[in-house]
Design an enzyme around this catalytic site. Structure first.
Site, PDB file in Angstrom:
ATOM      1  CG  HIS A 305      -2.096   0.918   1.052  1.00 59.56           C
ATOM      2  ND1 HIS A 305      -2.041   2.260   1.309  1.00 59.56           N
ATOM      3  CD2 HIS A 305      -3.338   0.649   0.599  1.00 59.56           C
ATOM      4  CE1 HIS A 305      -3.225   2.786   1.027  1.00 59.56           C
ATOM      5  NE2 HIS A 305      -4.033   1.837   0.592  1.00 59.56           N
ATOM      6  CG  ASP A 362      -8.471  -4.544  -3.215  1.00 59.20           C
ATOM      7  OD1 ASP A 362      -9.696  -4.418  -3.084  1.00 59.20           O
ATOM      8  OD2 ASP A 362      -7.745  -3.663  -3.702  1.00 59.20           O
TER       9      ASP A 362
HETATM   10  C1  SDX Z   1      -6.313  -0.139  -3.121  1.00 54.49           C
HETATM   11  O1  SDX Z   1      -4.374   4.273  -2.151  1.00 54.49           O
HETATM   12  C2  SDX Z   1      -5.385   3.755  -1.578  1.00 54.49           C
HETATM   13  O2  SDX Z   1      -5.822   4.195  -0.545  1.00 54.49           O
HETATM   14  C3  SDX Z   1      -5.984   2.568  -2.307  1.00 54.49           C
HETATM   15  C4  SDX Z   1      -6.996   1.741  -1.549  1.00 54.49           C
HETATM   16  C5  SDX Z   1      -8.289   2.512  -1.307  1.00 54.49           C
HETATM   17  O3  SDX Z   1      -9.016   2.171  -0.373  1.00 54.49           O
HETATM   18  O4  SDX Z   1      -8.604   3.397  -2.097  1.00 54.49           O
HETATM   19  O5  SDX Z   1      -6.470   1.313  -0.292  1.00 54.49           O
HETATM   20  C6  SDX Z   1      -7.438   0.497  -2.361  1.00 54.49           C
HETATM   21  O6  SDX Z   1      -6.089   0.217  -4.246  1.00 54.49           O
HETATM   22  C7  SDX Z   1      -5.472  -1.193  -2.439  1.00 54.49           C
HETATM   23  C8  SDX Z   1      -4.276  -1.655  -3.272  1.00 54.49           C
HETATM   24  C9  SDX Z   1      -4.720  -2.730  -4.281  1.00 54.49           C
HETATM   25  N1  SDX Z   1      -3.635  -3.106  -5.171  1.00 54.49           N
HETATM   26  C10 SDX Z   1      -2.952  -4.241  -5.053  1.00 54.49           C
HETATM   27  O7  SDX Z   1      -3.155  -5.021  -4.125  1.00 54.49           O
HETATM   28  C11 SDX Z   1      -1.964  -4.520  -6.149  1.00 54.49           C
HETATM   29  C12 SDX Z   1      -0.662  -4.997  -5.539  1.00 54.49           C
HETATM   30  N2  SDX Z   1      -0.039  -3.889  -4.815  1.00 54.49           N
HETATM   31  C13 SDX Z   1       0.952  -3.114  -5.462  1.00 54.49           C
HETATM   32  O8  SDX Z   1       0.809  -2.939  -6.828  1.00 54.49           O
HETATM   33  C14 SDX Z   1       1.337  -1.847  -4.729  1.00 54.49           C
HETATM   34  O9  SDX Z   1       1.706  -2.220  -3.452  1.00 54.49           O
HETATM   35  C15 SDX Z   1       0.387  -0.651  -4.665  1.00 54.49           C
HETATM   36  C16 SDX Z   1      -0.140  -0.249  -6.040  1.00 54.49           C
HETATM   37  C17 SDX Z   1      -0.791  -0.959  -3.763  1.00 54.49           C
HETATM   38  C18 SDX Z   1       1.167   0.525  -4.082  1.00 54.49           C
HETATM   39  O10 SDX Z   1       2.190   0.841  -4.958  1.00 54.49           O
HETATM   40  P1  SDX Z   1       3.400   1.808  -4.578  1.00 54.49           P
HETATM   41  O11 SDX Z   1       3.107   2.641  -3.407  1.00 54.49           O
HETATM   42  O12 SDX Z   1       3.796   2.529  -5.832  1.00 54.49           O
HETATM   43  O13 SDX Z   1       4.524   0.758  -4.182  1.00 54.49           O
HETATM   44  P2  SDX Z   1       6.053   0.952  -4.389  1.00 54.49           P
HETATM   45  O14 SDX Z   1       6.397   0.982  -5.855  1.00 54.49           O
HETATM   46  O15 SDX Z   1       6.510   2.146  -3.651  1.00 54.49           O
HETATM   47  O16 SDX Z   1       6.650  -0.373  -3.807  1.00 54.49           O
HETATM   48  C19 SDX Z   1       7.873  -0.398  -3.110  1.00 54.49           C
HETATM   49  C20 SDX Z   1       8.529  -1.711  -3.347  1.00 54.49           C
HETATM   50  C21 SDX Z   1       8.872  -1.942  -4.822  1.00 54.49           C
HETATM   51  O17 SDX Z   1      10.000  -2.804  -4.810  1.00 54.49           O
HETATM   52  P3  SDX Z   1      11.470  -2.216  -5.119  1.00 54.49           P
HETATM   53  O18 SDX Z   1      11.400  -1.506  -6.428  1.00 54.49           O
HETATM   54  O19 SDX Z   1      11.787  -1.287  -3.975  1.00 54.49           O
HETATM   55  O20 SDX Z   1      12.339  -3.418  -5.153  1.00 54.49           O
HETATM   56  O21 SDX Z   1       7.666  -2.796  -2.995  1.00 54.49           O
HETATM   57  C22 SDX Z   1       7.403  -3.601  -4.147  1.00 54.49           C
HETATM   58  C23 SDX Z   1       7.708  -2.708  -5.342  1.00 54.49           C
HETATM   59  O22 SDX Z   1       8.001  -3.494  -6.486  1.00 54.49           O
HETATM   60  N3  SDX Z   1       5.984  -3.973  -4.102  1.00 54.49           N
HETATM   61  C24 SDX Z   1       5.533  -5.196  -4.307  1.00 54.49           C
HETATM   62  C25 SDX Z   1       4.159  -5.159  -4.132  1.00 54.49           C
HETATM   63  N4  SDX Z   1       3.795  -3.901  -3.816  1.00 54.49           N
HETATM   64  C26 SDX Z   1       4.931  -3.177  -3.805  1.00 54.49           C
HETATM   65  N5  SDX Z   1       6.162  -6.328  -4.626  1.00 54.49           N
HETATM   66  C27 SDX Z   1       5.408  -7.420  -4.781  1.00 54.49           C
HETATM   67  N6  SDX Z   1       4.062  -7.453  -4.627  1.00 54.49           N
HETATM   68  C28 SDX Z   1       3.428  -6.348  -4.290  1.00 54.49           C
HETATM   69  N7  SDX Z   1       2.095  -6.341  -4.136  1.00 54.49           N
END
Ligand code: SDX
Length: 427
Positions: A305, A362
């Site tokens: 998140h 989710d």
């Molecule tokens: C919702 O914003 C809100 O409030 C949204 C929400 C709402 O109520 O409105 O809460 C609802 O959208 C929940 C999120 C649903 N999405 C997912 O579950 C999809 C999987 N999650 C990721 O795509 C991600 O965590 C996000 C989109 C939720 C957040 O993305 P960010 O903030 O851009 O994450 P980041 O790029 O800063 O991540 C940091 C690191 C990265 O790795 P490095 O480049 O540092 O090596 O964490 C990794 C990312 O690749 N990472 C994940 C991951 N989420 C982040 N790696 C594997 N699986 C994941 N799910």
């Protein structure tokens, strides 16, 4: 003494005001930065950008705190009432009994769609995605109720519009499913409350009247409440972005639905089930899936998140809802055990621990929807129904604020500095 920040650029020093919130959040006001320095702030994906100030929802992502109008989300656990929370979010305080009654009546009176709208549903192919139908039909609503396009400062009209939208979205959502299945539409029943009426329109057949169990009713109310607002997330920011051009409520919310549809946002609730099913079918083990995630070949959906860096309080509450629903339906979903296993493995793996990745809203919601009998293609529609009061509240807050400017970010241009147009010889 108000706090300030000092910025020195090319030898010139600026004193920038710091804007303080009521719960510890603070931000550097850079609204005059370009005028004074010619520079922009650069913050792709807005990870450090406060786009507005708001009195609606507070999140402390490090502590796992979520509050609606100051009320901790956990307090809605007892006898949850989605409509009461919707009013709270939109109008800024809990409704008095007569206000709640008035609003509920407005919902009942607005539940039916104009008969003309039914023809629009018929124009969609039977297998059209319900999220596409939902967004299109929310926009279509404004064609049938042009009065609602101009809300001005009329508080009663705003309440009418909110009630109409919240009520009609439920009908549209159910009709989109019936269309998707090629089933006849079922009219709303004025005797039923919000969730019961939705399930009735989804699942009643001429030979079988759907009656919602009170435990499931309570679970649905709580699930909608847990989705109801989440400050400046992607879809809400979209609603505000569209609304900033003074676009009407319907157009702005329809855009929000489109933003929510994406798999990184609300669409993740479908992707989670796809991943859990992949494991359940034996195509891959939980350990192998996590290895692929760590190798950056895929993401673990329902995890991570932008704001929560400790835990998402909604995910914790949804776990408990899942238990209650399973106890009632007397059916254990193997996907729940797989989800728990994935969570357990992830939470002791340094990849997830170091990046502070936890289950989000989710991760467990889809498992509950399945148990309730909601079909997979409707999961993100369910999220939309829940999120609607938040979108309306945020649109209203922006609409009511004096002197609102159109949202218009800038960019750092990195293309060819100057090129020449050489027309193609079309002779
Ligand atoms: C919702 O914003 C809100 O409030 C949204 C929400 C709402 O109520 O409105 O809460 C609802 O959208 C929940 C999120 C649903 N999405 C997912 O579950 C999809 C999987 N999650 C990721 O795509 C991600 O965590 C996000 C989109 C939720 C957040 O993305 P960010 O903030 O851009 O994450 P980041 O790029 O800063 O991540 C940091 C690191 C990265 O790795 P490095 O480049 O540092 O090596 O964490 C990794 C990312 O690749 N990472 C994940 C991951 N989420 C982040 N790696 C594997 N699986 C994941 N799910």
């Amino acid at each position: 003494m108000p706090r300030t920040a000092t910025l020195t650029v090319d030898g010139k020093t600026l004193i920038l005001p710091i804007i303080e919130g009521t719960s510890g959040e603070a931000g550097i006001d850079v609204s005059k930065l370009r005028d004074q320095t010619g520079l922009l702030t650069y913050d792709p994906a807005y990870g450090n950008t406060g786009a507005c100030s708001s009195k609606i929802t507070f999140i402390d992502g490090d502590k796992g705190i979520l509050r609606y109008r100051g009320i901790p989300i956990e307090q809605f656990d007892t006898n949850p009432n989605f409509i009461e929370v919707a009013w709270l979010l939109i109008f800024g305080r809990l409704p008095k009994p007569d206000e709640l009654l008035r609003f509920s009546r407005k919902l009942t009176l607005n539940a039916m769609l104009h008969e003309g709208m039914k023809h629009h549903f018929e124009g969609f192919p039977v297998n059209a995605p319900p999220m596409a139908i939902l967004s299109a039909m929310i926009n279509t609503l404004s064609c049938f109720d042009p009065e609602m396009l101009h809300l001005g400062d009329d508080a009663e009209k705003m309440e009418d519009a909110a009630a109409s939208l919240i009520s009609k979205v439920r009908t549209i959502a159910a009709y989109s499913y019936r269309r998707h299945k090629g089933l006849p539409f079922v009219y709303p029943d004025p005797r039923l409350r919000y969730c019961a009426n939705f399930m009735h329109m989804m699942f009643t057949y001429p030979y079988d009247q759907y009656i919602l169990d009170p435990v499931i009713d309570e679970a649905l109310n709580l699930i909608f409440i847990l989705h109801a607002d989440h400050e400046q997330n992607c879809s809400t920011s979209t609603v505000r972005m569209v609304g900033s051009s003074k676009a009407n409520l319907f157009a702005s919310v329809a855009a929000g639905v489109c933003a929510l549809w994406g798999p990184l946002h609300g669409g993740a609730n479908v992707e989670v089930i796809d991943q859990l099913t992949e494991i359940h079918k034996g195509g891959i083990s939980p350990e192998e899936m996590l290895q692929q995630v760590k190798d950056k070949k895929r993401q673990l959906m329902g995890f991570g998140h932008r704001v929560y860096k400790n835990f998402d309080p909604r995910a914790r509450m949804l776990q408990k809802v899942a238990e209650k629903v399973f106890a009632k339906t007397n059916r254990r979903d193997p996907l729940l055990d797989i989800a728990r296993k994935l969570e357990e493995l992830a939470l002791k793996d340094s990849y997830f621990v170091d990046r502070k990745l936890y289950p989000n809203v989710d991760f467990y919601s889809g498992i509950i929807f399945r148990a309730i009998g909601i079909p997979l293609e409707m999961f993100t529609v369910m999220f939309s129904i829940g999120r609607l009061p938040g979108w309306i509240a945020q649109w209203k807050e922006q609409h009511d604020a004096p002197g609102g400017r159109i949202a218009r970010p800038r960019q750092i241009y990195t293309g060819t500095p100057l090129a020449e147009y050489i027309p193609i010889d079309r002779r």
